[in-house]
Design an enzyme around this catalytic site. Structure first.
Site, PDB file in Angstrom:
ATOM      1  N   VAL A 100       0.844  -1.196   0.000  1.00  0.00           N
ATOM      2  CA  VAL A 100       0.000   0.000   0.000  1.00  0.00           C
ATOM      3  C   VAL A 100       0.882   1.249   0.000  1.00  0.00           C
ATOM      4  O   VAL A 100       1.674   1.454   0.929  1.00  0.00           O
ATOM      5  CB  VAL A 100      -0.926   0.037   1.239  1.00  0.00           C
ATOM      6  CG1 VAL A 100      -1.821   1.275   1.208  1.00  0.00           C
ATOM      7  CG2 VAL A 100      -1.770  -1.236   1.318  1.00  0.00           C
TER       8      VAL A 100
ATOM      9  N   TYR B 154      -4.741  18.297 -10.276  1.00  0.00           N
ATOM     10  CA  TYR B 154      -5.220  17.140  -9.506  1.00  0.00           C
ATOM     11  C   TYR B 154      -6.337  16.413 -10.265  1.00  0.00           C
ATOM     12  O   TYR B 154      -6.312  15.182 -10.400  1.00  0.00           O
ATOM     13  CB  TYR B 154      -5.709  17.604  -8.141  1.00  0.00           C
ATOM     14  CG  TYR B 154      -6.081  16.486  -7.196  1.00  0.00           C
ATOM     15  CD1 TYR B 154      -5.098  15.738  -6.550  1.00  0.00           C
ATOM     16  CD2 TYR B 154      -7.412  16.179  -6.935  1.00  0.00           C
ATOM     17  CE1 TYR B 154      -5.427  14.717  -5.676  1.00  0.00           C
ATOM     18  CE2 TYR B 154      -7.758  15.152  -6.059  1.00  0.00           C
ATOM     19  CZ  TYR B 154      -6.754  14.431  -5.436  1.00  0.00           C
ATOM     20  OH  TYR B 154      -7.092  13.407  -4.566  1.00  0.00           O
TER      21      TYR B 154
END
Length: 244
Positions: free
Chosen positions: A11, A155
């Site tokens: 992760v 973004y």
């Protein structure tokens, strides 16, 4: 429910927010977790919270292919196999209006959020394919990939790219029994959203059916489902977790 027993999970962005919550939920469901973050200290904190020595932490800069290769080498050396679950949760924001945004701020966000997800996916999928490990890759996109958001041209574009790239990867990796899906969080209570002004937060809440921000664990539960065999016929999907 030990849905992930026997699975090794890698992760990124594991030091805080959705990444940390994902580590906790995956570990709860039986996975062995490798918490990766550019800030090793926060990744180590995450592993401490998991409370089991089988989990581990590693430093990774997702915009550096050399750093990703080092992290992969660490996984292979310690666990003798590549992870069968990879979660691309590392992400940054450098918000500004388009007419004011600096080129380097545009580049930085694309480099970490989009190129970083690509390079992690590429490196780990190559290893999974080479060792005939089937598995699941989960990429974090965002609701703003679809809706756009003031001040987030970089973004929004990076997260739209992640969603499109996920669909391509699903097509390419399907024959190796590697599934690839995207999760699109809405506005979640994380360090990233703490900088949003209260007035804006209130406006967002009013536009949300459930009338609240989401919690990182609510994203992590969906990631855990996608990591498990419960989602064995789900690939190339984009799942909105946005509170309506």
């Amino acid at each position: 429910m030990a849905l992930l027993v026997g699975k090794l999970a890698f992760v990124t962005g594991a030091g805080s927010g959705i990444g940390r919550a994902t580590c906790r939920i995956l570990a709860r469901d039986g996975a062995t977790v490798i918490a990766a973050d550019r800030n090793l200290a926060t990744a180590e904190e995450t592993v401490t919270l998991l409370g089991d020595p089988s989990h581990s932490s590693v430093k990774v800069e997702v915009d550096s292919s050399a750093s990703i290769q080092e992290a992969l080498a660490f996984c292979l050396e310690k666990y003798k196999k590549p992870p069968s679950v990879v979660v691309n949760s590392a992400g940054i924001t450098k918000d500004n209006f388009i007419v004011k945004m600096r080129e380097e701020d545009f580049d930085a966000v694309i480099s970490v959020n989009l190129k970083g997800s690509f390079m992690v996916m590429q490196a780990f999928a190559k290893s999974m394919i080479a060792q005939k490990v089937s598995g699941s890759i989960v990429n974090l996109s965002s609701v703003v990939a679809k809706s756009g958001n003031l001040g987030q041209a970089n973004y929004s574009a990076s997260k739209a790219g992640v969603e499109a790239m996920t669909r391509v990867a699903a097509k390419e990796f399907g024959k190796f029994n590697i599934r690839v899906n995207a999760v699109l969080p809405g506005f979640i209570n994380t360090p990233m959203t703490q900088t949003v002004p209260d007035k804006v937060k209130e406006m967002i809440i009013q536009q949300t059916a459930l009338k609240r921000f989401g919690e990182p664990e609510e994203i992590a539960e969906v990631i855990a489902f996608l990591a498990s065999d419960k989602s064995s016929y789900v690939t190339g999907a984009s799942i909105d977790v946005i509170g309506g």
